[in-house]
Every structure is written in C-alpha cells, then in structure tokens.
Design a protein around this motif. Structure first.
Motif, mmCIF file in Angstrom:
data_model
loop_
_atom_site.group_PDB
_atom_site.id
_atom_site.type_symbol
_atom_site.label_atom_id
_atom_site.label_comp_id
_atom_site.label_asym_id
_atom_site.label_seq_id
_atom_site.Cartn_x
_atom_site.Cartn_y
_atom_site.Cartn_z
ATOM 1 N N ASN A 105 -18.968 -0.504 29.890
ATOM 2 C CA ASN A 105 -18.856 0.212 30.182
ATOM 3 C C ASN A 105 -20.590 1.027 29.808
ATOM 4 O O ASN A 105 -20.942 2.435 30.834
ATOM 5 C CB ASN A 105 -17.904 1.201 30.730
ATOM 6 C CG ASN A 105 -16.834 1.024 31.438
ATOM 7 O OD1 ASN A 105 -16.247 0.151 32.056
ATOM 8 N ND2 ASN A 105 -15.407 0.559 30.589
ATOM 9 N N TYR A 113 -24.041 -1.243 34.463
ATOM 10 C CA TYR A 113 -22.870 -1.716 35.497
ATOM 11 C C TYR A 113 -23.514 -3.092 35.038
ATOM 12 O O TYR A 113 -24.487 -3.707 35.217
ATOM 13 C CB TYR A 113 -23.809 -0.562 36.327
ATOM 14 C CG TYR A 113 -23.539 0.379 37.372
ATOM 15 C CD1 TYR A 113 -21.928 1.058 37.162
ATOM 16 C CD2 TYR A 113 -24.636 1.375 36.578
ATOM 17 C CE1 TYR A 113 -21.908 2.606 37.482
ATOM 18 C CE2 TYR A 113 -24.052 2.527 36.968
ATOM 19 C CZ TYR A 113 -23.325 3.016 37.570
ATOM 20 O OH TYR A 113 -22.714 4.366 37.237
ATOM 21 N N SER A 114 -22.407 -3.913 36.133
ATOM 22 C CA SER A 114 -22.904 -5.186 36.290
ATOM 23 C C SER A 114 -23.702 -5.000 37.345
ATOM 24 O O SER A 114 -23.713 -4.410 38.632
ATOM 25 C CB SER A 114 -21.476 -5.562 36.543
ATOM 26 O OG SER A 114 -21.366 -6.834 36.824
ATOM 27 N N GLU A 116 -22.548 -7.161 39.920
ATOM 28 C CA GLU A 116 -22.236 -6.348 41.180
ATOM 29 C C GLU A 116 -21.282 -5.281 41.644
ATOM 30 O O GLU A 116 -20.578 -4.698 42.593
ATOM 31 C CB GLU A 116 -20.810 -7.567 40.969
ATOM 32 C CG GLU A 116 -21.183 -9.188 40.874
ATOM 33 C CD GLU A 116 -22.036 -9.549 39.780
ATOM 34 O OE1 GLU A 116 -21.165 -9.411 38.909
ATOM 35 O OE2 GLU A 116 -22.324 -10.289 39.750
ATOM 36 N N ASP A 117 -21.952 -4.351 40.514
ATOM 37 C CA ASP A 117 -21.231 -3.361 40.939
ATOM 38 C C ASP A 117 -21.831 -2.284 41.582
ATOM 39 O O ASP A 117 -23.100 -2.379 41.889
ATOM 40 C CB ASP A 117 -21.316 -2.127 39.537
ATOM 41 C CG ASP A 117 -20.077 -3.025 38.297
ATOM 42 O OD1 ASP A 117 -19.237 -3.161 38.826
ATOM 43 O OD2 ASP A 117 -20.329 -2.397 37.271
ATOM 44 N N GLU A 118 -21.272 -1.037 42.264
ATOM 45 C CA GLU A 118 -22.159 -0.412 43.166
ATOM 46 C C GLU A 118 -22.353 0.309 42.062
ATOM 47 O O GLU A 118 -22.833 1.177 41.058
ATOM 48 C CB GLU A 118 -21.115 0.358 43.664
ATOM 49 C CG GLU A 118 -21.447 1.253 45.452
ATOM 50 C CD GLU A 118 -20.469 2.516 45.556
ATOM 51 O OE1 GLU A 118 -21.147 3.121 46.053
ATOM 52 O OE2 GLU A 118 -19.379 1.789 46.099
#
Length: 158
Positions: A105, A113-114, A116-118
């Motif tokens: 996090n 962020y990953s 794939e995250d927004e």
C-alpha cells in the motif's frame, strides 16, 4: 540378436531425443540471456547518460518543468525508479504516487499502486522499466489520460 538391435535403436533414439531437448533448453536459456543482456545494456547506457547530464549541470527536473509536469507518478521502483524519486525530492516536481508490481500500500512513504489498480490522475507517468515500455504504456493508456513517458526519453531530452 533382435534384442540387441532394439536396445541399440532405443539408445540412439534416446540420445537424439535427449540432445534435442537439451538443445531446446539451451536455446531458450541463451535467448533469455540475450534479452536480459540487452535490457541491462539499455539501463546502463541510460544511467550513464543521466550521470553525464548531472556532471554537465543538467537536472532531470528541468524536463518536467519545461513540459509543465508538476505532479507525476513513477512506474517501477527498482534502481532507476528509486534514483528518480531521490533526485526529485529536492525539486518542485511532486511525485504523487508510485506504481510497481511488487508494491504494497505504501512504498518509500508514498501511496503505491499495482498496475492493475485504478490510478489517480497525474500530469504524467514516468516509466522506469524502459525495456518493457511499450507493453506498460499499452496497459496504462487504458487507465489514465495523462502522457506516459519512458525515463529513457526524459534522460536523453534533458
């Protein structure tokens, strides 16, 4: 006699098959080594140019300031990403967040962020994984509207 011929044929077939499998494995290993070698050469040349820029008094922050990028995100927090983050700490350019496959996090005190995250909006996203820039850009273009820029381009345009 037939058993001897059968054993000989089995041995030859096994040897040929084994050498073919071993050859394929060695070929794949050599191909991977070549890809990794090219990746590391690109990174070395970019980092070398970065040092030259620094020695000549050309700061990376000037690229962002010239293009009006006040709030950026950094994709990739390996060596180049950490170096970019550290260099920008002493400038007016704000690193809003980082993007990394291995991120939790938070990373280096920033929201992480990953891929794939927004993602939040930023003025630009700087991709430090230069060997994979095209694939990363294609992924991120579906998520953000800001420019997605290779760190390599930034370094050579400073």
């Amino acid at each position: 006699m037939k058993k001897g011929i059968f054993n000989l044929l089995a041995f030859v077939t096994g040897a040929v098959t084994g050498s073919t499998v071993a050859g394929n494995l060695l070929g794949k290993k050599a191909a991977l080594q070549e890809v990794m070698s090219e990746k590391h050469l690109s990174l070395f040349l970019m980092m070398n140019q970065w040092v030259k820029n620094y020695q000549e008094g050309r700061e990376i922050s000037s690229y962002f300031e010239r293009n009006g990028y006040k709030k950026i995100a950094i994709y990739g927090m390996s060596y180049a990403g950490e170096t970019l983050l550290n260099e920008l700490k002493k400038t007016e350019v704000q690193v809003a967040y980082v993007i990394d496959k291995k991120a939790g996090n938070t990373l280096k005190g920033l929201t992480a962020y990953s891929p794939e995250d927004e993602l939040e909006e930023a003025d630009a996203i700087i991709v430090t994984a230069i060997a994979y820039f095209d694939e990363i850009r294609d992924l991120l273009e579906e998520k953000v509207t800001c420019p997605i820029i290779s760190l390599e381009s930034v370094i050579y345009e400073v």
